[in-house]
Scaffold this active site. Structure first.
Site, short mmCIF file in Angstrom:
data_model
loop_
_atom_site.label_atom_id
_atom_site.label_comp_id
_atom_site.label_asym_id
_atom_site.label_seq_id
_atom_site.Cartn_x
_atom_site.Cartn_y
_atom_site.Cartn_z
N GLY A 19 0.80 -1.34 -0.14
CA GLY A 19 0.06 0.01 -0.13
C GLY A 19 0.68 1.19 0.01
N ARG A 107 1.13 -4.82 -5.43
CA ARG A 107 1.24 -6.21 -5.10
C ARG A 107 1.63 -6.99 -5.85
NH1 ARG A 107 -2.88 -3.34 -1.44
NH2 ARG A 107 -1.84 -3.17 0.46
N ASP A 138 4.18 -4.33 6.34
CA ASP A 138 4.21 -5.65 6.80
C ASP A 138 4.64 -6.78 5.89
OD1 ASP A 138 4.40 -7.43 8.95
OD2 ASP A 138 2.31 -8.02 8.90
N THR A 161 3.87 2.90 6.27
CA THR A 161 2.22 2.54 6.19
C THR A 161 1.41 3.26 6.81
OG1 THR A 161 0.75 0.78 6.91
CG2 THR A 161 2.92 0.70 7.97
N ASP A 163 -1.11 2.40 8.50
CA ASP A 163 -1.68 1.56 9.63
C ASP A 163 -1.06 1.81 10.96
OD1 ASP A 163 -3.37 0.81 7.45
OD2 ASP A 163 -2.31 -1.30 7.22
N ASP A 165 1.18 -0.48 12.29
CA ASP A 165 1.00 -1.60 12.77
C ASP A 165 2.19 -2.25 13.00
OD1 ASP A 165 1.27 -2.11 9.86
OD2 ASP A 165 -0.33 -3.39 9.83
N ARG A 207 -6.59 -1.43 8.70
CA ARG A 207 -6.67 -2.76 8.68
C ARG A 207 -6.76 -3.15 9.89
NH1 ARG A 207 -2.57 -5.53 4.20
NH2 ARG A 207 -1.00 -4.53 4.96
P1 ADP Z 1 2.15 -4.08 2.83
O1 ADP Z 1 3.43 -4.01 2.45
O2 ADP Z 1 1.41 -2.71 2.82
O3 ADP Z 1 1.66 -4.90 3.98
P2 ADP Z 1 1.13 -6.43 1.18
O4 ADP Z 1 1.08 -7.29 2.41
O5 ADP Z 1 0.25 -6.36 0.11
O6 ADP Z 1 1.40 -5.01 1.67
O7 ADP Z 1 2.52 -6.99 0.69
C1 ADP Z 1 3.07 -6.17 -0.61
C2 ADP Z 1 3.80 -7.13 -1.40
O8 ADP Z 1 4.98 -7.84 -0.54
C3 ADP Z 1 3.20 -8.52 -1.92
O9 ADP Z 1 2.23 -8.22 -2.99
C4 ADP Z 1 4.19 -9.54 -2.15
O10 ADP Z 1 5.08 -9.18 -3.54
C5 ADP Z 1 5.10 -9.24 -1.04
N1 ADP Z 1 5.03 -10.24 0.16
C6 ADP Z 1 4.02 -9.96 1.05
N2 ADP Z 1 4.23 -11.13 1.91
C7 ADP Z 1 5.14 -11.93 1.23
C8 ADP Z 1 5.55 -13.25 1.59
N3 ADP Z 1 5.29 -13.78 2.68
N4 ADP Z 1 6.64 -13.75 0.66
C9 ADP Z 1 7.09 -13.22 -0.35
N5 ADP Z 1 6.57 -11.95 -0.62
C10 ADP Z 1 5.62 -11.37 0.19
#
Ligand code: ADP
Length: 382
Positions: A19, A107, A138, A161, A163, A165, A207
Site C-alpha cells: 500500500g 502487490r 508488513d 504504512t 496503519d 501496525d 486494517r
Molecule cells: P504491505 O507491504 O503494505 O503490508 P502487502 O501485504 O500486500 O502490503 O505486501 C506487499 C507485497 O509484498 C506483496 O504483494 C508481495 O509481493 C510481497 N509479500 C508479502 N508477503 C510476502 C511473503 N510472505 N513472501 C514473499 N513476498 C511477500
C-alpha cells in the site's frame, strides 16, 4: 558528483511495495540526494514494487543494463516498460511533499514463489547491485526478510504504512500525514454535525490495527473512538452501550458527536459491510426506539477511504523520511554493516534486525492511547 549514473558505480536498488503511504516520495528524494552527494553511489529505482524486480529478472541482463544506462532519470521514468531507472538529481525534484510514489507501488503475488525470488536475486547480483532497500508495510518487509535468508544481498527495510501496525517502530512513514488528513476531515464533519445536531460516524483505514483511528481521535478531539479488540468482537449490545453514552451526553446538553471507527473492528455476528454503516444502523435503531428522547437525532455514516492515503506529505513525515534514508545509507556503507530495518525508537533512528521484538507490548500501547483519548473526551455541553 556523479553526472550520469551507471552500473559500474554499483548502485543501491530501492523499491516501494504494498500500500502506498505519504512519505515514500520524500524518502526517494532523500535517499537519492544523500547517496549521490555524500556517498557518490547511484540509486536504482524499481518501478511498481516487487513486480518491477520480477519483470526485470525476465529480461536479458545485458539488454536490461544497456536500456537502463541509456535512459536515465526522467527519461527512464517515461520509458514504457522500463522496470528499473537510474535516478539522477533532477528526477527527484519537486516530489518531497507529494503523496503516492513516482516509481509506483504494487502487490505482486509471483514474489511469493521461491524460484521467482531466486531469479530476482541472480539478476541483482549480475547487475552488481550493492544493496536493496525495501520501503513498505508488513507484507513488503516480510518479503525483504525472506531475501535476507535466501541471498547474500544487503537488505534494508524502511517502514512505510499509514496503519502504524509495525510494532518495532514508534512511527512508520505516512502515519503523521494520514493523521493530519483525518484531523482535517473531522474538522469538516464537525462543522456540519454542530449545525444540525448530528452524530457523525467516520470509518478510518488501518486494517487490523486501531492505531490510526486512536491517534486521529486524540488529535482531532473526536468524542468517541472504536478500535479492534483482539480478544473480543463487537456485539449489538456493545453498540447499544456506546449509543447510550452518547444519549447521556445529549441529555447533558451536548449538541453533536464525532465517532471514529477503525475498518478492522471485528463484529459478532461477522458482517461484511463497512463498520461505519453497521454502527450507524445500530445507533439509529437505538435512538428511534419508542419513548427515546432523541427521535430527530441524525446519524450519518461516512467511509473516509483512500483520501487518507493521498494528499500532502506532512513536514514530520518528510523529516522522518530523510532520517530513515540517512540511517539506511549509513548502514549500507558501513564495511561491517548488516541487514535490518530503520526504526524510530524513543526519538532515535536505529537499525533493528528483521523480526525485532516490539518496542513495547502492543496491547499496552493501544490501551495507553485509548485511555488517553477517554480522559480527553468529555460529554459536558458545548
Ligand atoms: P504491505 O507491504 O503494505 O503490508 P502487502 O501485504 O500486500 O502490503 O505486501 C506487499 C507485497 O509484498 C506483496 O504483494 C508481495 O509481493 C510481497 N509479500 C508479502 N508477503 C510476502 C511473503 N510472505 N513472501 C514473499 N513476498 C511477500
Amino acid at each position: 558528483m556523479i553526472q550520469s549514473p551507471t552500473f559500474a558505480d554499483r548502485p543501491i536498488a530501492v523499491i516501494f511495495s504494498g500500500g502506498d503511504a505519504p512519505g515514500m516520495n520524500a524518502f526517494l528524494r532523500a535517499v537519492t540526494r544523500i547517496s549521490l552527494s555524500r556517498h557518490h553511489t547511484p540509486i536504482l529505482g524499481v518501478r511498481n514494487g516487487y513486480g518491477g524486480l520480477v519483470e526485470a529478472s525476465k529480461l536479458d541482463t545485458y539488454d536490461l543494463q544497456k536500456l537502463v544506462e541509456e535512459r536515465v532519470g526522467r527519461w527512464g521514468m517515461i520509458s514504457d516498460g522500463q522496470p528499473l531507472v537510474l535516478m539522477d538529481q533532477p528526477s527527484v525534484s519537486g516530489i518531497v511533499g507529494k503523496g503516492g510514489t513516482i516509481l509506483g507501488t504494487a502487490r505482486c503475488l509471483e514474489f511469493h514463489k521461491p524460484e521467482v525470488r531466486a531469479r530476482v536475486v541472480a539478476m541483482l547480483e549480475e547487475l552488481g547491485v550493492r544493496a536493496l532497500i525495501v520501503c513498505g508495510g508488513d507484507g513488503s518487509l516480510t518479503g525483504a526478510e525472506l531475501l535476507t535468508k535466501e541471498s547474500n544481498l544487503r537488505i534494508i527495510g524502511v517502514p512505510a504504512t499509514i496503519d502504524n501496525d509495525l510494532e518495532f517502530t514508534e512511527m512508520a512513514l505516512g502515519v503523521d500525514s494520514a493523521v493530519n488528513t483525518l484531523v482535517w476531515a473531522v474538522d469538516c464533519f464537525k462543522d456540519t454535525a454542530r449545525a444540525h445536531r448530528r452524530v457523525m460516524i467516520l470509518e478510518t483505514m488501518g486494517r487490523g490495527s486501531g492505531e490510526l483511528a486512536r491517534l486521529a481521535a486524540i488529535a482531532s478531539g473526536a468524542e468517541m473512538v472504536v478500535t479492534p479488540d483482539p480478544k473480543k468482537p463487537m456485539t449489538h449490545a456493545d453498540m447499544e452501550a456506546l449509543a447510550l453514552s452518547i444519549e447521556a451526553g445529549m441529555k447533558a446538553g451536548r449538541s453533536h458527536a464525532i465517532v471514529l471507527i477503525a475498518e478492522g473492528v471485528r463484529m459478532e455476528p461477522e458482517i461484511k459491510r463497512n463498520r461505519a454503516y453497521v454502527l450507524a444502523d445500530a445507533f439509529k435503531e437505538f435512538f428511534e426506539r419508542p419513548g427515546g428522547p432523541f427521535h430527530d437525532l441524525e446519524i450519518r455514516p461516512s467511509v473516509l477511504g483512500h483520501l487518507q492515503r493521498g494528499g500532502h506529505t506532512s513536514p514530520q513525515d518528510c523529516i522522518l523520511a530523510a532520517r530513515f534514508a540517512e540511517a539506511a545509507l549509513k548502514e549500507i556503507m558501513r564495511p561491517d554493516g548488516g541487514n535490518g530495518i530503520t526504526a524510530l525508537r524513543r526519538g532515535r533512528i536505529e537499525i533493528v534486525p528483521f523480526g525485532a521484538p516490539p518496542l513495547e507490548d502492543a496491547e499496552e500501547r493501544s490501551n495507553a492511547s485509548l485511555h488517553l483519548h477517554e480522559s480527553l473526551s468529555s460529554w459536558e455541553p458545548l
